[in-house]
Scaffold this motif. Structure first.
Motif, PDB file in Angstrom:
ATOM      1  N   ILE A 558      25.326  -2.248 -28.386  1.00 33.85           N
ATOM      2  CA  ILE A 558      24.162  -1.352 -28.347  1.00 33.85           C
ATOM      3  C   ILE A 558      24.600   0.102 -28.431  1.00 33.85           C
ATOM      4  CG2 ILE A 558      22.225  -0.587 -26.926  1.00 33.85           C
ATOM      5  CD1 ILE A 558      22.100  -3.431 -25.795  1.00 33.85           C
ATOM      6  N   ALA A 559      25.614   0.466 -27.620  1.00 34.07           N
ATOM      7  CA  ALA A 559      26.062   1.863 -27.594  1.00 34.07           C
ATOM      8  C   ALA A 559      26.602   2.300 -28.950  1.00 34.07           C
ATOM      9  CB  ALA A 559      27.136   2.037 -26.510  1.00 34.07           C
ATOM     10  N   GLY A 560      27.393   1.434 -29.573  1.00 33.89           N
ATOM     11  CA  GLY A 560      27.949   1.798 -30.880  1.00 33.89           C
ATOM     12  C   GLY A 560      26.876   2.019 -31.913  1.00 33.89           C
ATOM     13  N   ILE A 565      23.105   5.458 -35.163  1.00 37.58           N
ATOM     14  CA  ILE A 565      21.709   5.850 -35.436  1.00 37.58           C
ATOM     15  C   ILE A 565      21.506   7.326 -35.129  1.00 37.58           C
ATOM     16  CG2 ILE A 565      19.343   5.505 -34.652  1.00 37.58           C
ATOM     17  CD1 ILE A 565      20.056   2.538 -34.232  1.00 37.58           C
ATOM     18  N   GLU A 566      22.091   7.777 -33.990  1.00 29.65           N
ATOM     19  CA  GLU A 566      21.898   9.175 -33.589  1.00 29.65           C
ATOM     20  C   GLU A 566      22.447  10.126 -34.654  1.00 29.65           C
ATOM     21  OE1 GLU A 566      22.666  11.969 -29.637  1.00 29.65           O
ATOM     22  OE2 GLU A 566      23.733  10.059 -29.905  1.00 29.65           O
ATOM     23  N   ARG A 567      23.617   9.801 -35.205  1.00 31.66           N
ATOM     24  CA  ARG A 567      24.170  10.661 -36.260  1.00 31.66           C
ATOM     25  C   ARG A 567      23.292  10.634 -37.518  1.00 31.66           C
ATOM     26  NH1 ARG A 567      29.029   8.348 -34.675  1.00 31.66           N
ATOM     27  NH2 ARG A 567      28.969   6.910 -36.440  1.00 31.66           N
ATOM     28  N   GLY A 568      22.668   9.487 -37.799  1.00 34.47           N
ATOM     29  CA  GLY A 568      21.857   9.391 -39.006  1.00 34.47           C
ATOM     30  C   GLY A 568      20.483   9.995 -38.863  1.00 34.47           C
ATOM     31  N   LEU A 569      20.128  10.482 -37.659  1.00 30.06           N
ATOM     32  CA  LEU A 569      18.794  11.041 -37.439  1.00 30.06           C
ATOM     33  C   LEU A 569      18.839  12.555 -37.243  1.00 30.06           C
ATOM     34  CD1 LEU A 569      17.391   8.334 -34.986  1.00 30.06           C
ATOM     35  CD2 LEU A 569      16.801   8.629 -37.391  1.00 30.06           C
ATOM     36  N   ASP A 572      15.618  14.297 -38.022  1.00 28.19           N
ATOM     37  CA  ASP A 572      14.418  13.938 -37.241  1.00 28.19           C
ATOM     38  C   ASP A 572      14.732  14.150 -35.763  1.00 28.19           C
ATOM     39  OD1 ASP A 572      12.194  12.880 -36.021  1.00 28.19           O
ATOM     40  OD2 ASP A 572      12.017  11.201 -37.461  1.00 28.19           O
ATOM     41  N   PRO A 573      14.515  15.374 -35.256  1.00 30.21           N
ATOM     42  CA  PRO A 573      14.875  15.671 -33.844  1.00 30.21           C
ATOM     43  C   PRO A 573      14.172  14.742 -32.848  1.00 30.21           C
ATOM     44  CG  PRO A 573      14.382  17.674 -35.057  1.00 30.21           C
ATOM     45  CD  PRO A 573      13.962  16.550 -35.945  1.00 30.21           C
ATOM     46  N   ARG A 574      12.941  14.348 -33.167  1.00 28.17           N
ATOM     47  CA  ARG A 574      12.206  13.509 -32.212  1.00 28.17           C
ATOM     48  C   ARG A 574      12.880  12.155 -32.051  1.00 28.17           C
ATOM     49  NH1 ARG A 574       8.223   9.760 -32.489  1.00 28.17           N
ATOM     50  NH2 ARG A 574       8.163   9.951 -34.761  1.00 28.17           N
ATOM     51  N   LEU A 575      13.204  11.497 -33.167  1.00 23.28           N
ATOM     52  CA  LEU A 575      13.878  10.192 -33.077  1.00 23.28           C
ATOM     53  C   LEU A 575      15.290  10.341 -32.536  1.00 23.28           C
ATOM     54  CD1 LEU A 575      12.731   8.432 -36.392  1.00 23.28           C
ATOM     55  CD2 LEU A 575      11.907   8.048 -34.057  1.00 23.28           C
ATOM     56  N   LYS A 576      15.950  11.457 -32.872  1.00 25.08           N
ATOM     57  CA  LYS A 576      17.288  11.665 -32.340  1.00 25.08           C
ATOM     58  C   LYS A 576      17.249  11.781 -30.818  1.00 25.08           C
ATOM     59  CE  LYS A 576      21.383  14.562 -32.890  1.00 25.08           C
ATOM     60  NZ  LYS A 576      21.991  15.700 -33.603  1.00 25.08           N
ATOM     61  N   GLU A 577      16.190  12.448 -30.310  1.00 27.19           N
ATOM     62  CA  GLU A 577      16.036  12.554 -28.857  1.00 27.19           C
ATOM     63  C   GLU A 577      15.818  11.171 -28.240  1.00 27.19           C
ATOM     64  OE1 GLU A 577      15.768  14.049 -25.055  1.00 27.19           O
ATOM     65  OE2 GLU A 577      16.519  14.965 -26.907  1.00 27.19           O
ATOM     66  N   ARG A 578      15.032  10.326 -28.939  1.00 23.83           N
ATOM     67  CA  ARG A 578      14.824   8.953 -28.451  1.00 23.83           C
ATOM     68  C   ARG A 578      16.154   8.196 -28.390  1.00 23.83           C
ATOM     69  NH1 ARG A 578      10.145   8.096 -25.754  1.00 23.83           N
ATOM     70  NH2 ARG A 578       8.368   9.018 -26.861  1.00 23.83           N
ATOM     71  N   ALA A 579      16.940   8.344 -29.443  1.00 30.65           N
ATOM     72  CA  ALA A 579      18.237   7.664 -29.462  1.00 30.65           C
ATOM     73  C   ALA A 579      19.131   8.179 -28.341  1.00 30.65           C
ATOM     74  CB  ALA A 579      18.907   7.857 -30.818  1.00 30.65           C
ATOM     75  N   GLU A 793      34.955   4.454 -38.935  1.00 29.15           N
ATOM     76  CA  GLU A 793      34.791   4.951 -40.303  1.00 29.15           C
ATOM     77  C   GLU A 793      34.032   6.276 -40.303  1.00 29.15           C
ATOM     78  OE1 GLU A 793      32.877   1.735 -42.237  1.00 29.15           O
ATOM     79  OE2 GLU A 793      34.746   0.649 -42.701  1.00 29.15           O
ATOM     80  N   ALA A 794      32.998   6.380 -39.427  1.00 33.94           N
ATOM     81  CA  ALA A 794      32.260   7.625 -39.339  1.00 33.94           C
ATOM     82  C   ALA A 794      33.113   8.763 -38.799  1.00 33.94           C
ATOM     83  CB  ALA A 794      31.026   7.430 -38.444  1.00 33.94           C
TER      84      ALA A 794
END
Length: 896
Positions: A558-560, A565-569, A572-579, A793-794
């Motif tokens: 889950i954490a990975g 996901i956080e880097r890919g958002l 979208d600050p709102r979804l990044k905050e959710r992540a 890889e990221a």
């Protein structure tokens, strides 16, 4: 001749007297001859026979007592001692019989019957001992065979268990599996589960056979065992080859139970031996009863014979005296008087004295003086024979006295026993008891007497609220207890409202009734309960450890993925905050898992430099949520404090434990204050204070002792403060607890500041990135493997993956360009993380090694840096970067 002269008359009288003397002498000789025959009958036959019979009777009684002792002998040494006593008595019996045959060649059949019965009794006692030894050996053999089978069962289950879990994981995995893999997994799962069920069924047949009470039931269990064994062997044949070979190593003992010498054969022999022993016991009781009857009959006959002979002697005296008087009266009255006075009267007097002495001896008087012992004639013989009989009877009375003294000793022993003792007869009426029985059940002595029915005693116990239970079983009722104790040995528990527990152990008596020992086992049961509780906590700990391992793997995935996901958002600050919030939840879950692991075992401390104010600030929200709305959490944190070097997870657990204690002390609400400050000698102080009920001065001296608690039963284990104290002491700090009742409690922990690592502003905390280095990631959890590879890889690394140790070694051999091996430490053997790392270093000495595991506490012996799952991405980035850089520096140094 002139008869008027004095001389003539005297001469006539002398002549007549001489004639009378001659006649009297003849008559006396005739009388003495008859008496001597009767006396000889007593002295030469009756008395020796009586003495020998009494001796044989005493030996027979000793043999009977030895037989009873043999039944209750505690061990082989006691049985050998009793057997030696029996042998000595048999030898004495044979010697007495030889002597009796020498004295009386025409020995009668009664003595012969007595000897035959005693010999049969001794033979039965020897057989009984042999049967008891055989029974003991067979019972030990049954226990040994069962232990062997249980060991083989555990061995097979240990082989099958991990495979069952692994296949279950494959079948139930949420990610897609290939149809071929899933089909093979389901097929293998069926064979494994069938094998597991059949091996348990085999052990059930063995246990049922061990509890069987007849040979036919054992035979049926043996047949069921053979059928189940064949099914099990068929099921083993369907297992994968590797598992099948390992399982077949354990089949030898299982298959040997279908041949001679199996546990079923031994159990059948044991049942036969028990039946034979019971038959021998019954026969022994019959022989003992017959022996007693023969002894009583023999003694009665001897006493009657002696009395008849004495009567005949008396009759002879009377008869010959009358004849003497008639013949003498015809000669001269004076001579009759003289003859009677000088001959008859003394003889009759002595005979009557002997008769009276015999009568008194027969009636049981011990102090009888026997007249005529110094006489040298037949009357002296009679007197001496009577003295022998007196001594024999005295010995019998002495034995009776000894028996009475032993009975008194037994009564004294029962009265001083620390356990209660009762005996009930076949009518369930009380026969004997000791004072401890009354005190155990609070019974008044005036309520209990001989003949008191058992139902009356049970009614008194029921009125006191004493309940009765099967031993380690359900509750039962007193009528059932009364019936079952008459039939078979039984054990029950009686539980009083006061908490006292009394164990009853009852054994039936062969003639009806039962004997019961009453033991106060209150302390014993309490100790057993504490042991069971400790075992339960150990089991819970093992389960918790396993769950923590699985949850850490899940949280790692889950954490990975959340990091990716956080880097890919970024757009979208709102979804990044959710992540980001989800990532915080993962971190809190990780901390909860760490707390679970603490219950399973003591963690090895992993100290690191900790910014204490930052750690406490991160816990405040968790404290507020955990303690509820009635508790207000406040902080008073001194700024610019140096770092302290402690295990942050254990420090968080300590603070959480103190917070929970504070909540329990503030049932009606209050304030929890956590503060930090600089202490003496450059130390850092952390204080946890509450406004609760406080702790008494007496209890304050004990609060850090393990298992001491001031909380009500069921609300505390007494380990919280002792765990905190242990952690602080192990970390090189100190702890001080102060409290005042009604005003709250304050716990102050003092740690030394980190001298080498001080918090400095402006340090670069950016996540380090790779420069395209080639990294090999190994993990048997495909979800963790996938997300770890994506994270690396990221971060700028070239990544290759392997799901097993063999695959990883193959890739390392094929490509020497790998810079880092990042592997799960708990891979399946033989290539677990440590073995894989060792082999990889052999292939490439310049390869950096980094391990990870969801169960870090079990890997203290691993000689490599090991990260605990779930690994935060920043921690992973720093660890990979540092390991590659450190290994590169070492390689450069070696080349230089």
């Amino acid at each position: 001749m002139n008869l008027t002269g004095i001389k003539a008359r005297l001469t006539l009288i002398i002549a007549i007297a001489s004639l009378a003397v001659l006649i009297a002498s003849g008559t006396a000789l005739w009388t003495i001859g008859d008496i001597q025959g009767e006396v000889s009958e007593i002295t030469e036959k009756e008395f020796p026979r009586t003495a020998s019979a009494l001796t044989l009777a005493l030996i027979g009684e000793r043999l009977q007592r030895h037989g009873e002792s043999l039944m209750t002998a505690a061990g082989s040494d006691d049985r050998d001692t009793i057997q030696n006593l029996i042998g000595a008595d048999l030898s004495a019996m044979r010697s007495q019989l030889v002597l009796l045959r020498q004295l009386l060649p025409d020995l009668r059949g009664a003595e012969e019957q007595l000897v035959l019965l005693s010999s049969d009794l001794a033979f039965n006692l020897t057989s009984m001992r042999q049967n008891l030894e055989t029974q003991t050996e067979l019972e030990l053999s049954v226990l040994y065979k069962r232990a062997q089978l249980m060991d083989q069962k555990e061995g097979i289950l240990q082989v099958l268990g991990p495979s069952v879990l692994a296949i279950n994981a494959i079948v139930t995995a949420t990610d897609a599996q290939s149809a071929e893999v899933l089909t093979k997994a389901i097929s293998s799962q069926d064979a494994l589960l069938t094998s597991e069920r059949l091996i348990n069924s085999l052990m059930v047949q063995v246990l049922l056979a061990e509890r069987a009470t007849n040979a036919e039931e054992v035979r049926q269990r043996s047949l069921s065992y053979q059928r189940t064994l064949q099914q099990f062997l068929n099921s083993v044949g369907n297992l994968p080859k590797g598992l099948k070979d390992r399982v077949q190593r354990h089949l030898g003992v299982l298959e040997s139970q279908t041949t001679d010498g199996s546990i079923f054969d031994i159990k059948t022999q044991l049942l036969s031996t028990v039946a034979l022993l019971q038959a021998t016991i019954d026969q022994t009781r019959g022989l003992a009863t017959a022996l007693d009857q023969e002894v009583d009959i023999l003694l009665a006959n001897d006493q009657r014979s002696i009395m008849e002979t004495s009567g005949r002697i008396s009759d002879l005296f009377v008869t010959h005296t009358v004849q003497f008087l008639i013949s003498s009266l015809l000669i001269v009255l004076l001579l009759v008087v003289l003859a009677y006075s000088l001959i008859a009267r003394p003889i009759v007097k002595n005979a009557m004295a002997l008769t009276r002495a015999m009568t008194r001896i027969a009636s049981g008087e011990p102090d009888v003086t026997i007249p005529g012992l110094q006489r040298k004639d037949e009357m002296g013989d009679i007197a001496r024979a009577l003295s022998v009989m007196k001594d024999t009877i005295a010995r019998i009375h002495g034995l009776d006295k000894e028996l009475a003294e032993q009975s008194q000793l037994l009564i004294t022993t029962l009265d001083t026993m620390t356990d209660g003792f009762t005996v009930y007869d076949a009518n369930a009426e009380l026969v004997a008891w000791n004072p401890r029985f009354l005190s155990l059940y609070n019974l008044q002595s005036n309520m209990i007497s001989a003949g008191t029915p058992i139902r009356q005693v049970h009614a008194s116990l029921a009125r006191q609220g004493i309940r009765v239970f099967e031993l380690h079983g359900p509750e039962t009722d007193y009528p059932t207890v009364a019936r079952s104790r008459m039939l078979v040995p039984k054990q029950f528990e009686l539980r009083a409202p006061s908490g006292r527990i009394i164990e009853m152990r009852s054994t039936p008596i062969p003639d009806g009734g039962h004997v019961t020992i009453h033991l106060d086992v209150t302390e014993q049961r309490s100790a057993e309960e504490r042991v069971r509780q400790a075992q339960k906590m150990e089991t819970v700990g093992e389960l918790t450890s396993g769950l923590a391992h699985e949850f850490n793997n899940i949280l790692a995935v889950i954490a990975g993925n959340l990091n990716i996901i956080e880097r890919g958002l970024s757009d979208d600050p709102r979804l990044k905050e959710r992540a980001h919030k989800a990532m915080g939840a993962v971190e809190r879950a990780t901390m909860q898992v760490e707390r679970l692991v603490m219950f399973s075992r003591r963690q090895k401390l992993s100290p690191e430099d900790v910014e204490i104010n930052e750690l406490i600030s991160g816990l405040v929200q968790l404290f507020q949520y955990s303690l509820g709305p009635d508790i207000e959490v406040e902080t008073e944190l001194e700024a610019d404090l140096p770092m302290i070097r402690v295990d942050p997870v254990q420090l968080e657990n300590a603070l959480m434990s103190l917070a929970v204690n504070a909540k329990d002390a503030m049932e009606k609400g209050g304030t929890l204050t956590i503060s930090t400050a600089t202490g003496p000698d450059n130390s850092i102080e952390i204080t946890v204070a509450d406004t609760g009920i406080g702790i008494s001065e007496e209890a304050l001296q004990k609060v850090i002792n393990p298992f001491f608690t001031t909380k009500p039963a069921g609300k505390g284990t007494g380990l919280g403060l002792s765990m905190v104290h242990g952690f602080v002491s192990q970390s090189g700090g100190s702890i001080d607890i102060t409290s005042e009742q009604g005003k709250g409690t304050k716990v102050l922990m003092r740690f030394g500041a980190s001298l080498e690592h001080v918090s400095q502003p402006g340090i670069d905390v950016r996540t380090p990135r790779g420069q395209g280095e080639l990294v090999l990631v190994v993990d048997n959890d495909l979800g963790v493997l996938d997300v770890t590879a994506a994270q690396l890889e990221a971060l700028g690394y070239n990544v290759d993956t392997a799901a097993a140790g063999e695959e990883a070694l193959a890739k390392l051999k094929a490509n020497p360009e790998f810079k880092l091996l990042y592997s799960e430490a708990m891979l399946p053997r033989p290539w677990d993380g440590e073995a894989l790392a060792k082999e990889a270093k052999g292939l490439n000495p310049d390869l950096a090694i980094l391990l990870t595991s969801a169960e870090l506490g079990a890997l203290d012996h691993v000689p490599h840096e090991c990260l605990q799952k779930p690994v935060p991405e920043r921690v992973l980035a720093r660890a990979v970067h540092d390991q590659i850089r450190r290994k590169a520096s070492q390689s450069s140094a070696h080349q230089t």
